[in-house]
Design a protein around this motif. Structure first.
Motif, PDB file in Angstrom:
ATOM      1  N   GLY A   4       3.855  40.083-116.530  1.00  0.00           N
ATOM      2  CA  GLY A   4       4.374  40.825-115.821  1.00  0.00           C
ATOM      3  C   GLY A   4       5.711  40.010-114.611  1.00  0.00           C
ATOM      4  O   GLY A   4       5.901  41.160-113.915  1.00  0.00           O
ATOM      5  N   ARG A   5       5.080  38.972-113.992  1.00  0.00           N
ATOM      6  CA  ARG A   5       5.120  38.559-113.047  1.00  0.00           C
ATOM      7  C   ARG A   5       6.497  39.083-112.594  1.00  0.00           C
ATOM      8  O   ARG A   5       7.170  38.383-111.665  1.00  0.00           O
ATOM      9  N   LEU A   6       7.045  38.292-113.495  1.00  0.00           N
ATOM     10  CA  LEU A   6       8.817  37.814-113.659  1.00  0.00           C
ATOM     11  C   LEU A   6       9.084  39.127-113.257  1.00  0.00           C
ATOM     12  O   LEU A   6      10.599  38.759-113.266  1.00  0.00           O
ATOM     13  N   GLY A   7       8.772  39.682-114.000  1.00  0.00           N
ATOM     14  CA  GLY A   7       9.536  40.945-113.218  1.00  0.00           C
ATOM     15  C   GLY A   7       9.976  41.634-114.783  1.00  0.00           C
ATOM     16  O   GLY A   7      10.202  42.994-115.124  1.00  0.00           O
ATOM     17  N   SER A   8      11.449  40.906-114.991  1.00  0.00           N
ATOM     18  CA  SER A   8      12.417  41.019-116.363  1.00  0.00           C
ATOM     19  C   SER A   8      11.933  41.449-117.348  1.00  0.00           C
ATOM     20  O   SER A   8      12.021  41.590-118.514  1.00  0.00           O
ATOM     21  N   VAL A   9      10.699  40.807-117.450  1.00  0.00           N
ATOM     22  CA  VAL A   9       9.759  40.315-118.837  1.00  0.00           C
ATOM     23  C   VAL A   9       8.024  40.936-118.164  1.00  0.00           C
ATOM     24  O   VAL A   9       8.103  40.228-117.909  1.00  0.00           O
ATOM     25  N   MET A  10       6.994  40.591-119.761  1.00  0.00           N
ATOM     26  CA  MET A  10       6.367  41.053-119.742  1.00  0.00           C
ATOM     27  C   MET A  10       5.150  39.676-119.406  1.00  0.00           C
ATOM     28  O   MET A  10       4.102  39.117-118.440  1.00  0.00           O
ATOM     29  N   TRP A  11       6.086  38.870-120.619  1.00  0.00           N
ATOM     30  CA  TRP A  11       5.202  37.196-120.155  1.00  0.00           C
ATOM     31  C   TRP A  11       6.912  36.311-120.406  1.00  0.00           C
ATOM     32  O   TRP A  11       7.693  36.838-120.407  1.00  0.00           O
ATOM     33  N   GLY A  12       5.841  35.358-119.581  1.00  0.00           N
ATOM     34  CA  GLY A  12       7.666  34.038-119.083  1.00  0.00           C
ATOM     35  C   GLY A  12       7.851  33.563-120.236  1.00  0.00           C
ATOM     36  O   GLY A  12       9.801  33.344-119.800  1.00  0.00           O
ATOM     37  N   PHE A  13       7.192  33.825-121.877  1.00  0.00           N
ATOM     38  CA  PHE A  13       8.095  32.823-123.208  1.00  0.00           C
ATOM     39  C   PHE A  13       9.006  33.806-123.173  1.00  0.00           C
ATOM     40  O   PHE A  13       9.701  32.957-123.587  1.00  0.00           O
ATOM     41  N   GLU A  14       9.136  34.825-123.110  1.00  0.00           N
ATOM     42  CA  GLU A  14      10.474  35.583-123.232  1.00  0.00           C
ATOM     43  C   GLU A  14      11.473  35.409-123.000  1.00  0.00           C
ATOM     44  O   GLU A  14      12.321  36.092-123.598  1.00  0.00           O
ATOM     45  N   LEU A  15      11.594  34.627-121.600  1.00  0.00           N
ATOM     46  CA  LEU A  15      12.963  34.109-120.759  1.00  0.00           C
ATOM     47  C   LEU A  15      13.786  33.312-121.850  1.00  0.00           C
ATOM     48  O   LEU A  15      14.704  33.446-121.744  1.00  0.00           O
ATOM     49  N   GLY A  16      12.698  32.553-122.724  1.00  0.00           N
ATOM     50  CA  GLY A  16      13.038  31.148-123.053  1.00  0.00           C
ATOM     51  C   GLY A  16      13.747  31.660-124.562  1.00  0.00           C
ATOM     52  O   GLY A  16      14.205  31.043-125.590  1.00  0.00           O
TER      53      GLY A  16
END
Length: 230
Positions: free
Chosen positions: A45-57
């Motif tokens: 959740g550090r990125l705020g918008s998603v729980m996992w960074g790979f979700e952004l991709g």
């Protein structure tokens, strides 16, 4: 196999282009490889918008590796993978970990996950991170030394440059800024091939008051730094 951070941190808090991971993962899998995501710094959740960074991709890795933040200071790491890959571990050679399944470490990890949910830390990363990023962008308007502000949530990078056109790295100034910020009791680091990207990755409990303090101190240090000799 292909392994990469969801948002490359050591590279300078680099946000990958839209569609990049999807294209790379397809190429790797078409060739019979597996896709591994390093979500140590960008997960939970550090990125705020998603729980996992790979979700952004917009991808789902075959293997995800997690580390330090999972234990909140306690030495703990984890590997998350598909059932097929997990089943393959014991087919040819025995797979084991000396400390694997340690009950104390498992309890710590569960407590961290519980706190993320109970204390609303992902939502805090989103809201406080947005406040912090807006403030950093305002500083960019006042300080020519800032060439770029990027990242999401509480995972932000501020690239310092000597020229916004050539993007000549301001490595010396970045070192000066981090040392002066430390004198103000604000700890930030530097990343990137030229160590000219200020890495702002505070605790997940970082709040608006702390963000305002960081921005105020950084504003004064950047102004002070501009007067320093080359």
């Amino acid at each position: 196999a292909y392994i990469a951070e969801a948002v490359p941190s050591v590279g300078g808090q680099v946000v990958l282009p839209d569609g990049f991971l999807k294209a790379v993962y397809k190429t790797v899998r078409d060739a019979g490889g597996v896709c591994i995501c390093d979500d140590v710094q960008t997960g939970l959740g550090r990125l705020g918008s998603v729980m996992w960074g790979f979700e952004l991709g917009g991808v789902i890795p075959d293997i995800v590796v997690l580390g330090k933040p999972l234990g909140n200071g306690h030495p703990l790491a984890a590997v998350v993978t598909t059932q097929a890959i997990a089943d393959s571990f014991g087919q040819q050679v025995e797979f084991f970990s000396t400390f694997g399944g340690n009950t104390v470490s498992c309890a710590v990890g569960v407590a961290v996950l519980d706190s993320l949910e109970a204390d609303g830390l992902v939502a805090n990363a989103r809201s406080t991170g947005a406040t912090l990023k807006t403030g950093l962008q305002e500083l960019k308007n006042r300080h020519a030394l800032i060439g770029d502000v990027r990242g999401d949530g509480l995972f932000l990078g501020v690239e310092l440059v000597n020229d916004r056109e050539t993007l000549a790295p301001a490595t010396r100034q970045a070192a000066y800024v981090t040392n002066r910020m430390r004198a103000h009791r604000v700890l930030i680091g530097t990343e990137g091939p030229h160590d000219n990207v200020l890495k702002i990755r505070p605790p997940m409990t970082f709040d608006a008051t702390a963000a305002d303090h960081l921005l105020s101190r950084l504003d004064s240090v950047l102004a002070e730094n501009l007067a320093q000799p080359a």
